[in-house]
Design a protein around this motif. Structure first.
Motif, mmCIF file in Angstrom:
data_model
loop_
_atom_site.group_PDB
_atom_site.id
_atom_site.type_symbol
_atom_site.label_atom_id
_atom_site.label_comp_id
_atom_site.label_asym_id
_atom_site.label_seq_id
_atom_site.Cartn_x
_atom_site.Cartn_y
_atom_site.Cartn_z
ATOM 1 N N ALA A 1 1.013 -1.334 -0.060
ATOM 2 C CA ALA A 1 0.014 -0.050 -0.218
ATOM 3 C C ALA A 1 0.753 1.407 -0.081
ATOM 4 N N LYS A 2 2.052 1.182 0.751
ATOM 5 C CA LYS A 2 2.781 2.413 0.753
ATOM 6 C C LYS A 2 3.566 2.673 -0.487
ATOM 7 N N VAL A 3 3.960 1.585 -1.120
ATOM 8 C CA VAL A 3 4.467 1.827 -2.557
ATOM 9 C C VAL A 3 3.521 2.395 -3.461
ATOM 10 N N ALA A 4 2.275 1.876 -3.593
ATOM 11 C CA ALA A 4 1.189 2.621 -4.460
ATOM 12 C C ALA A 4 1.136 3.888 -4.116
ATOM 13 N N GLU A 5 0.791 4.106 -2.929
ATOM 14 C CA GLU A 5 0.782 5.522 -2.322
ATOM 15 C C GLU A 5 1.821 6.614 -2.791
#
Lengths: 242, 242, 242, 242
Positions: C82-86
């Motif tokens: 999720a952090k990478v996508a964000e």
């Protein structure tokens, strides 16, 4: 170093006092001055020069061509218009400004009427970014306000652009796809709406910033020349060529 | 009821025995027979008819025009080609088949050379769906195999299509964007690759299914005529029109 | 200077001799070596590091992230995915290689299953350029031949890409959209197909050239931060905000 | 016959008198009444029903799902949101209205924040058609005027839409991409901006006309189910599958 040629029909500025007072040496001169200083080698060319200033020698050494025309579209020869379109297909970047939407080379490259609604009433235009990742928006604020501009309104009869970068809101209620990219052959095309001849739009820093970005974006890639025509198979399969 | 006109240059079939044996009454006749029976009113038109069979009367009553041409592109008059392109912009659907990629109306509407690689070697073509939601794929299998076809290979010099529907794999190693949609003005355009004149491609049911779907898709929407030119504001703002 | 982080799950190379023989120090090391020397500051990160090597500190100083994963997609924590996508939405460039099509961050950003057909049979792949104007093709030949690769076949369940750059032909008859660009928020994404772990694909100069171009292309623009939420009118109109 | 399910969170209408006075039986009831009579079999479903009214039985018999939500997005269970998104990927049409831009299923399908600017000030919205060939515009005038609406302004953080159909002009100076199509898997998605709960937008005939057209457009094609996973070659080439 990017070789930039700014083409301007340069007619309004000679015969209309209102325009002359805004662009005394011509729109092309204001653009040339304003775009300076980013590693661009800038020349200008105008309608009344031999071959409209667009000789093979000039085109051979042009990476990106800017085009502003309005009242004299019909005075551009078909031959030069065809040559410009062909150069774009061959890789020359092409930035079409404002009323250049009706120019012969742009219409040839689009394949549509390029018609639109218009109104000159000094109204406010607000240009919004709808593609903030695009290099043409690099360092550009999310909106540009032009206090007085001509209105251009949809439906703008162009093919669906490859990328829609800017949309304008006009005070009278219209919208317009104001920043559109296209490719044709090996060439990149950017249409940018603002720049009516009676308003000082091309002195506004954000407008110049967009055009500078567009020049860098339209600079042709160093791609292998495409091959066309009769071709041997890459992977032999036993077939017999007729 | 959709009014369909199938245009064929109808030259190969008269002079090349190999083609005549596959399409004895002409490609247009095979297409007309094969596309029958879906609420289409089908007519044909050919190069050697007056005005190439594309009189105003015919065009006025055509919803969707199919186009097959190859060796006689240059014999289509500029006037008729311009008229066809103009009708497409006005809303007439336009389905361009195979070697029609080099036809005058298609090139005018694309604004590019429409060039490509080619090879006639009887090789296998496999057409894959890459847009299964598209109405042109309705009821069509995820791949269509043509045992013997001419090869067309990339780079295909067209503008980026609005929608890419099919991609072909050729035995010799090439790929091709075989099903592409475009819009120009109020008109919808579908380019569909298969159909070399020496192969019985237009008798293959899946190929006919795709063309039938494309006809339904290209049928013009009943849209309000677009307004262009000088326009009063929708929302008064106190500005004075010049 | 572009800060590049190459993420590799780095599992195959430790447990499969066939892979270890091709990439003895890991795919990430081969990529880091191969991409060197264009003004890139290159780091690597792997699954078994704390936070999979993707700490805030690392991500804060990453302009472009490359991602290779295959057998251990599920071992990437939801939190890091999720952090990478964000971060991508916030502007970090993201280059997804080969089997990364099934990685958690890519699936989150696409909104689709990202499923496809596949086959490992040592067959030939030919990658064709269909967008020669694109900076990712800069200096790249119109086709790249990989003598032995895994097959990936359509339908590839992704959203229609913003730009289609490459299409592959596989010997067994399939095609694949092998080079696709997308934007999500302020971030640019490039999916590039080649790179099965048992073939020396990432040593091939043309493949490295494409990835180098993609890194430069994906480098974020310096755009004004977008504003969201409740907004005052730009142009006062006498309305009362509720 | 197209099976349509209209989903409404149905919360505002119960607790806010201003909304109740406009939509006394709920937005979904007004939409169901207004969309009637085109061969649609219309049902409604609301948040407080078991499984939010979206049981497998309901979804199994839904061709196109409409979605309106605003203040209770978080009360939609993750499980139902995931199921709806999965059904869309499987082919169910999905029409997302107004504040549904922030709904869980839409955000999952887009992969972006779907954030935007907004303002409730009773201002005028003018919606312009920029794609007159599109079936969603069939029989729709080139502009729709809504005298009082909430403002939504760019940048709207969505992926570049496959097709841009409408753009809005707001009195306060903003623009918005008000009609956008997307595909995800086998499903077609249309986002349509208008419909703030305190204005009688969903009684306006042109708005209902657009939604009716969108339902017909989003109706799934009867496509062969796509195959994924390990695949035999279509064209044998002597390779050995591992």
């Amino acid at each position: 170093m990017i070789n930039v040629t700014i083409w301007n029909e340069f007619v309004h500025e000679k015969i209309h006092d209102e325009v002359k007072s805004v662009y005394p040496e011509g729109l092309h001169k204001a653009l040339a001055d304003g775009l300076n200083g980013e590693g661009f080698a800038i020349r200008t060319a105008t309608l009344d020069q031999p071959e409209h200033g667009l000789t093979d020698e000039v085109l051979d050494s042009t990476d990106v061509l800017l085009w502003w025309g309005h009242m004299a579209h019909d005075r551009v020869s078909d031959e030069i218009a065809a040559k410009v379109a062909e150069r774009v297909r061959g890789g020359m970047g092409f930035i079409v400004l404002h009323s250049g939407h009706f120019s012969k080379p742009f219409k040839r490259l689009m394949g549509t009427s390029c018609d639109l609604k218009w109104r000159v009433a000094g109204e406010q235009e607000i240009i919004w970014t709808v593609n903030p990742t695009h290099p043409i928006c690099d360092g550009v604020d999310s909106r540009i306000i032009l206090e007085h501009e001509e209105m251009y309104g949809e439906f703008f009869d162009i093919p669906a652009p490859d990328e829609l970068v800017f949309i304008s809101n006009f005070q009278g209620g219209e919208v317009f796809r104001s920043g559109c990219t296209f490719t044709r052959g090996a060439g990149k095309i950017f249409y940018f709406r603002p720049g009516h001849e009676t308003y000082p739009t091309y002195y506004q820093p954000e407008v110049l910033k967009v055009i500078r970005n567009a020049i860098k974006w339209a600079h042709p890639a160093r791609n292998a020349k495409q091959q066309f025509g009769k071709s041997e198979p890459v992977r032999p399969f036993g077939g017999v060529l007729v």
